[in-house]
Write an enzyme that holds these catalytic residues in place. Structure first.
Site, PDB file in Angstrom:
ATOM      1  CG  HIS A 173      99.289  -8.983 -20.567  1.00  0.00           C
ATOM      2  ND1 HIS A 173     100.698  -9.104 -20.551  1.00  0.00           N
ATOM      3  CD2 HIS A 173      98.988  -9.169 -21.865  1.00  0.00           C
ATOM      4  CE1 HIS A 173     101.252  -9.542 -21.507  1.00  0.00           C
ATOM      5  NE2 HIS A 173     100.221  -9.602 -22.662  1.00  0.00           N
TER       6      HIS A 173
ATOM      7  CB  THR B 298      80.298 -15.099 -26.126  1.00  0.00           C
ATOM      8  OG1 THR B 298      79.347 -16.084 -26.773  1.00  0.00           O
ATOM      9  CG2 THR B 298      79.765 -14.328 -25.048  1.00  0.00           C
TER      10      THR B 298
ATOM     11  CB  CYS C 161     107.523 -12.112 -27.245  1.00  0.00           C
ATOM     12  SG  CYS C 161     106.163 -11.425 -26.565  1.00  0.00           S
TER      13      CYS C 161
HETATM   14  N1  PMP Z   1     103.773  -5.685 -28.919  1.00  0.00           N
HETATM   15  C1  PMP Z   1     104.450  -5.266 -28.031  1.00  0.00           C
HETATM   16  C2  PMP Z   1     105.002  -3.842 -28.108  1.00  0.00           C
HETATM   17  C3  PMP Z   1     104.673  -5.958 -26.711  1.00  0.00           C
HETATM   18  O1  PMP Z   1     105.521  -5.530 -25.974  1.00  0.00           O
HETATM   19  C4  PMP Z   1     103.784  -7.086 -26.583  1.00  0.00           C
HETATM   20  C5  PMP Z   1     104.198  -7.886 -25.513  1.00  0.00           C
HETATM   21  N2  PMP Z   1     105.538  -8.491 -25.098  1.00  0.00           N
HETATM   22  C6  PMP Z   1     103.072  -7.680 -27.568  1.00  0.00           C
HETATM   23  C7  PMP Z   1     102.908  -6.866 -28.776  1.00  0.00           C
HETATM   24  C8  PMP Z   1     102.134  -8.864 -27.440  1.00  0.00           C
HETATM   25  O2  PMP Z   1     101.291  -8.677 -26.692  1.00  0.00           O
HETATM   26  P1  PMP Z   1     100.080  -9.692 -26.165  1.00  0.00           P
HETATM   27  O3  PMP Z   1     101.067 -10.331 -25.026  1.00  0.00           O
HETATM   28  O4  PMP Z   1      99.086  -8.942 -25.256  1.00  0.00           O
HETATM   29  O5  PMP Z   1      99.905 -10.453 -27.186  1.00  0.00           O
END
Ligand code: PMP
Length: 375
Positions: free
Chosen positions: A199, A235, A321
């Site tokens: 994504h 799956t 995050c």
């Molecule tokens: N690692 C990094 C460096 C990211 O920028 C992110 C997304 N913010 C993630 C991990 C987490 O990825 P995902 O949303 O696919 O779990």
């Protein structure tokens, strides 16, 4: 609307959406089933995986599909830690990792593993002497992200590999490449394990992968019925995998040309923002242009983000995050709490237009000046 939060997630490209629709409609079989519908699905699974492997320059059997980079990071770190318990319990990570890495490290500490945090210099580059000093006989893993998600610091993985392997050839190297893939070129052979998410490269949410060198053994973190030795049972989500394969192919086109264009947009924003005495740009010579981190010292980031949102402009705080907290990366590089508390992250794409950046700058300047006056 002007979207400038591409590092949090990207819109799914229309070609990729077409693939999801087509595969969902036309490939109804479970790729693990023995009948012809299953075989048809497993053939597509194989060709999608072969394509991803060939673009990444690895073998198909070195790809483990996951739900995204968070899961890939979990599988890499926990899977390596549990598989190597007898060899050692020491793990090294940088201070510029994604929050998911730190959460996993906290969990591993609770299991008795020891985590060391390697220093970086004032430009964000890993301190090679410190790294050399930290690698021990019982160091089983070093995890360092290829491109940091908050300030866009790019690390020289090849050099890091040389240093680590010289100190302890058995130490494995993992890199979270989530923010690197589709933006800058990477060499998966610089590492033993790498995390990638669809994504962030105009693919769907809910699919990612872990590259695991075929000489490396890790243990699964999930158990279920699976074809022999599969590290991730269940799956396979074929529409998402086929879409991921298309997204990777589209993302790896004209990387350098796209980077040059994005650099111009980045510089334009910096030029304008430099005029304000209370605005600091968190950018070093190792920052990639796609991620631009700025501290507005006299405005709270969430206030500015919501003011921009009212004008249909979308930017991020440090990482999606860890919204609302301070930027751990800005802290690790500049060691300045105020600066780390006031960051916004503008992330640019090859889809961003000069016109969008011009409009963004006009509105940002207006909104910032209004808010700064209230301060
Ligand atoms: N690692 C990094 C460096 C990211 O920028 C992110 C997304 N913010 C993630 C991990 C987490 O990825 P995902 O949303 O696919 O779990």
């Amino acid at each position: 609307m002007i979207y400038l939060d591409y590092s949090a997630t990207t819109p799914v490209s229309y070609d990729v959406i077409d693939t999801i629709n087509k595969v969902t409609k036309e490939y109804i079989g479970n790729s693990n089933s023995l009948h012809s519908l299953g075989v048809k699905s497993s053939e597509l699974l194989k060709s999608a995986t072969d394509q991803i492997a060939s673009i990444l320059g690895v073998s198909s059997n070195e790809i483990v599909y996951t739900s995204g980079a968070t899961e890939s990071n979990n599988l890499a770190l926990i899977g390596t830690a549990l598989a190597n318990r007898k060899k050692g319990n020491h793990i090294i990570v940088s201070k510029l990792e994604h929050p998911s890495i730190y959460a996993i490290c906290n969990y591993l500490e609770s299991l008795g593993f020891e985590i060391s945090y390697v220093k970086n210099d004032s430009e964000g580059l890993i301190d090679f002497d410190d790294l050399k000093r930290l690698v021990r006989e019982d160091t089983i893993l070093v995890s360092i992200c290829a491109v940091n998600s908050e300030v866009g610091i790019r690390q020289p993985l090849k050099m890091i590999r040389q240093i680590v392997k010289k100190e302890n050839f058995g130490t494995l190297i993992h890199s979270d490449m989530t923010q690197a893939i589709g933006k800058v070129s990477v060499n998966l052979h610089d590492v033993d394990l790498a995390s990638i998410s669809a994504h962030k490269i105009y693919g769907p949410k809910g699919i990612g992968l872990l590259y695991k060198n075929s000489n490396v053994n890790i243990v699964p973190i999930m158990y279920g019925s699976s074809k022999g030795g599969n590290l991730r049972p269940g799956t396979p989500p074929l529409p998402l995998i086929a879409a991921f394969s298309k997204a990777i192919r589209l993302a790896n086109v004209d990387l350098e040309k796209r980077e040059r264009f994005i650099t111009l947009l980045n510089e334009k924003i910096c030029e304008q923002m430099k005029k304000f005495p209370h605005v600091v740009i968190n950018k070093t010579k190792y920052s990639i242009p796609h991620i631009l981190n700025i501290s507005f010292m006299d405005v709270m980031p969430e206030t500015l983000i919501h003011a921009l949102e009212k004008k249909e402009i979308y930017v991020g705080t440090n990482t999606a995050c860890s919204s609302g907290e301070l930027s751990t990366s800005v802290m690790a590089i500049y060691n300045d709490l105020e600066r780390a508390k006031h960051t916004i992250r503008i992330s640019l794409s090859f889809m961003t237009t000069t016109d969008e950046v011009n409009k963004f700058l006009t509105i940002l300047t207006e909104e910032y000046q209004k808010l700064a006056k209230l301060h």
